[in-house]
Design a protein around this motif. Structure first.
Motif, short mmCIF file in Angstrom:
data_model
loop_
_atom_site.label_atom_id
_atom_site.label_comp_id
_atom_site.label_asym_id
_atom_site.label_seq_id
_atom_site.Cartn_x
_atom_site.Cartn_y
_atom_site.Cartn_z
N SER A 485 0.84 -1.20 0.00
CA SER A 485 0.00 0.00 0.00
C SER A 485 0.88 1.25 0.00
CB SER A 485 -0.92 0.00 1.22
OG SER A 485 -1.66 1.19 1.30
N GLY A 486 2.00 1.20 0.73
CA GLY A 486 2.93 2.32 0.69
C GLY A 486 3.49 2.54 -0.71
N ASP A 524 8.56 5.96 7.00
CA ASP A 524 7.68 6.86 6.25
C ASP A 524 6.91 6.10 5.18
OD1 ASP A 524 8.52 9.15 7.65
OD2 ASP A 524 10.20 9.49 6.29
N LEU A 525 7.58 5.15 4.53
CA LEU A 525 6.92 4.34 3.51
C LEU A 525 5.78 3.54 4.11
CD1 LEU A 525 6.79 3.06 0.65
CD2 LEU A 525 8.54 1.45 1.41
N ALA A 528 2.87 5.76 5.09
CA ALA A 528 2.06 6.13 3.93
C ALA A 528 1.13 4.99 3.54
CB ALA A 528 2.96 6.51 2.75
N GLY A 529 1.63 3.76 3.64
CA GLY A 529 0.78 2.62 3.34
C GLY A 529 -0.38 2.49 4.29
N GLN A 530 -0.10 2.71 5.58
CA GLN A 530 -1.18 2.65 6.58
C GLN A 530 -2.19 3.76 6.34
OE1 GLN A 530 -1.31 0.34 9.48
NE2 GLN A 530 -3.42 1.08 9.47
N GLU A 531 -1.70 4.96 6.06
CA GLU A 531 -2.60 6.10 5.83
C GLU A 531 -3.51 5.84 4.64
OE1 GLU A 531 -2.46 10.99 5.29
OE2 GLU A 531 -0.61 9.82 5.19
N ARG A 532 -2.95 5.29 3.57
CA ARG A 532 -3.78 4.99 2.40
C ARG A 532 -4.84 3.95 2.73
NH1 ARG A 532 -3.42 0.71 -0.85
NH2 ARG A 532 -4.41 0.82 -2.92
#
Length: 588
Positions: A485-486, A524-525, A528-532
């Motif tokens: 996802s990241g 950070d990667l 970003a995957g979790q946020e998406r």
């Protein structure tokens, strides 16, 4: 910094989002924030998002992706599809990182992105044209160097699994985003300009590119992708029963279908190099049978042979290649099209769809594609709705044969043998994708890709026997889904990246740092995957998206032959693994 385009008024504005990477996370934020809950996907107020973001379109390995995002006509949740090839670089070269499109044009139109400006133009004369003829016409108007994302007749006719095809051969196929284009009277997005994407540290990017080129000979999957016939060119011995869908997942044992020999691809190559600017791997190759009227649209994804071949009981390579090229020209997703035809074939076989298509009838395939894209006749119109809606119209007896999750057809890798894939199909909040996470077989301690185990361990995905289905399988699958996802959030290519391809976690963070000019870490990667994933799930909950469940067949009909004999997804074990998956991602 997306351009906000209102097709109804023709107004174009530019918004600033400081520090934003600008990929799908921004698109999801705009989708949730700018549209009310419960909006029909074809309503003019819906938002369509097209983006390269801050990394996509950069001339470097793994950075050729563009994302297309909207509320899916197929699933009713956020539909996200990615196009490889040169379109993302074309968008950046034209002076845009992202477009957020609302409204509906008064007549069929296209958007032109050029010199950092966006304008709307009439496309009435392009109505009914395939994606190749549309691209030809728009390049004749704006120059041979123009990059074009277009829909075909399927999108114009609101086929619920219509896709968008970029630069002839490179599709953003999944979840019906081509139908969203059609509902907005948007035939294409045209990008003119060749300004290179900005890179903060060109030397570091060049070093990573050199490393990647050197890795092609030593990384087995990269070598397979780079070689001929390529990653999507199925050759050799047939996979074991249960690895891939056969006849709508109904044949769980020996099936008698063949895999092509490498020589069968001779004379069928249209283009085998140079698809993705800056990446030497040449994963995406274009194949079509000799003499086919339009061969340039034969971009071959890994799922095409299974979706349009074995899942339909067909093993004729030329029939599959011709159907794949025709799908791209018509603007149809081969995966959902194949799943829907397989559903219809099984229903016909069981007497639930009199006069329906038959498994193994390769000669009828082209006519079926054309009928679905044009919604010709009762059958074409029925199947244009996708198999879940078609099953609802045929009645409850047909429902068990719709191999769907959240209304989208399953990819053709069988989850009974690979339960992590099954969890990913069921729980991924945007719907089932075969490239949402790495396959379980790759991490089997005996048969897996041992060189990738260290990378997988770094994110907490320890090797495990492929058939195991327990809470740890759920946690491991969630961690792999978060990583990929990241990659999706940043428009990084999964076919170049960790854990099984050359770009390791450290290479990925170094690549992002070199492009952005600020430190970008592995954490950070993953964040970003979790946020998406969180944003997609929140949107799915808001919209009342379908349950995180697989078709009953996966729980009730075991594999009957071969090394995976007896494999089936025990319901209680699946539920425990699903609960652990939710817990790992912090979902309730």
């Amino acid at each position: 910094m997306p351009f906000i385009v209102d097709l109804t008024s023709g107004n174009v504005e530019k918004e600033h989002h400081p520090g934003e990477i600008g990929g799908s996370v921004l698109g999801l934020r705009l989708l949730a924030g700018r549209t009310p809950a419960g909006l029909d996907p074809y309503d003019p107020r819906t938002l369509l998002y097209v983006a390269a973001g801050a990394l996509g379109g950069t001339a470097a390995p793994g950075l050729a992706k563009a994302v297309f995002l909207a509320k899916s006509p197929l699933t009713g949740v956020a539909g996200e599809s990615h196009a490889l090839g040169p379109f993302a670089a074309g968008l950046r070269g034209a002076g845009a990182k992202a477009l957020a499109v609302t409204g509906r044009a008064a007549r069929l139109s296209y958007l032109l992105v050029q010199g950092g400006e966006v304008s709307l133009h009439d496309a009435s004369e392009l109505r009914g044209l395939g994606t190749a003829a549309t691209t030809d016409a728009l390049r004749a108007r704006h120059g041979e160097g123009a990059h074009v994302a277009a829909i075909g007749p399927a999108g114009e006719n609101l086929v619920r699994f219509a896709g968008v095809v970029t630069d002839y051969a490179y599709a953003a196929g999944r979840y019906g985003l081509g139908a969203v284009f059609g509902a907005k009277n948007l035939k294409a997005v045209v990008c003119v300009g060749d300004a290179p994407a900005e890179v903060a540290d060109p030397g570091a990017v060049a070093g990573l590119a050199a490393y990647y080129r050197d890795s092609l000979a030593t990384n087995p999957l990269a070598a397979l992708q780079a070689g001929l016939p390529g990653f999507a060119g199925w050759v050799g011995d047939p996979p074991a029963p249960g690895y891939a869908a056969v006849r709508n997942f109904s044949v769980a044992g020996a099936h008698g279908l063949r895999v092509p020999a490498a020589g069968d691809y001779d004379g069928r190559a249209v283009a085998t190099t140079g698809a993705c600017p800056g990446c030497p791997n040449d994963c995406l190759k274009v194949y079509a049978p000799p003499g086919l009227a339009e061969r340039r649209t034969g971009g071959l994804g890994q799922e095409a042979f299974l979706s349009l071949g074995w899942n339909l009981g067909i093993d004729d390579l030329d029939a599959v290649l011709a159907a794949n090229a025709r799908c791209n020209d018509l603007g149809l997703d081969p995966v959902s099209l194949g799943g829907t035809l397989a559903f219809a074939m099984e229903c016909a076989e069981r007497g639930l769809l009199p006069g329906g298509p038959a498994f193994g009838d390769a000669a009828a395939l082209t006519g079926l594609l054309d009928d679905v894209a044009a919604r010709t006749g009762p059958l074409g119109d029925l199947l244009a709705e996708g198999s879940a809606r078609a099953a609802a119209k045929l009645g409850p007896d047909a429902a068990p044969y719709a191999m769907t999750v959240k209304g989208a057809e399953l990819p053709c890798f069988d989850p009974r043998v690979q339960p992590g894939i099954g969890l990913g199909y069921a729980i991924a909040p945007g719907g089932p994708r075969y490239d949402a996470l790495e396959h379980d077989l790759d991490f089997d301690p005996v048969a897996g890709l041992a060189y990738s185990f260290g990378e997988a361990r770094r994110i907490g995905a320890e090797p495990a026997p492929v058939a195991g289905l327990d809470a740890e399988r759920g946690r491991r699958t969630a961690r792999l889904l978060r990583l990929w996802s990241g990659l999706d959030a940043l428009n990084l290519c999964v076919f170049a990246s960790s854990p099984t391809r050359p770009l390791t976690l450290d290479h990925l963070s170094a690549l992002a740092t070199a492009v952005l000019g600020r430190e970008f870490t592995v954490d950070d990667l993953l964040a970003a995957g979790q946020e998406r994933l969180d944003a997609m799930r929140a949107y799915a909950v808001r919209e009342g998206g379908g349950p995180d469940e697989l078709p009953a067949r996966m729980h009730e009909e075991p594999i009957t032959a071969g090394p995976h004999e007896g494999a089936v997804l025990d319901r209680a074990s699946f539920e425990r693994a699903r609960a652990a998956f939710y817990e790992e991602l912090g979902w309730r």
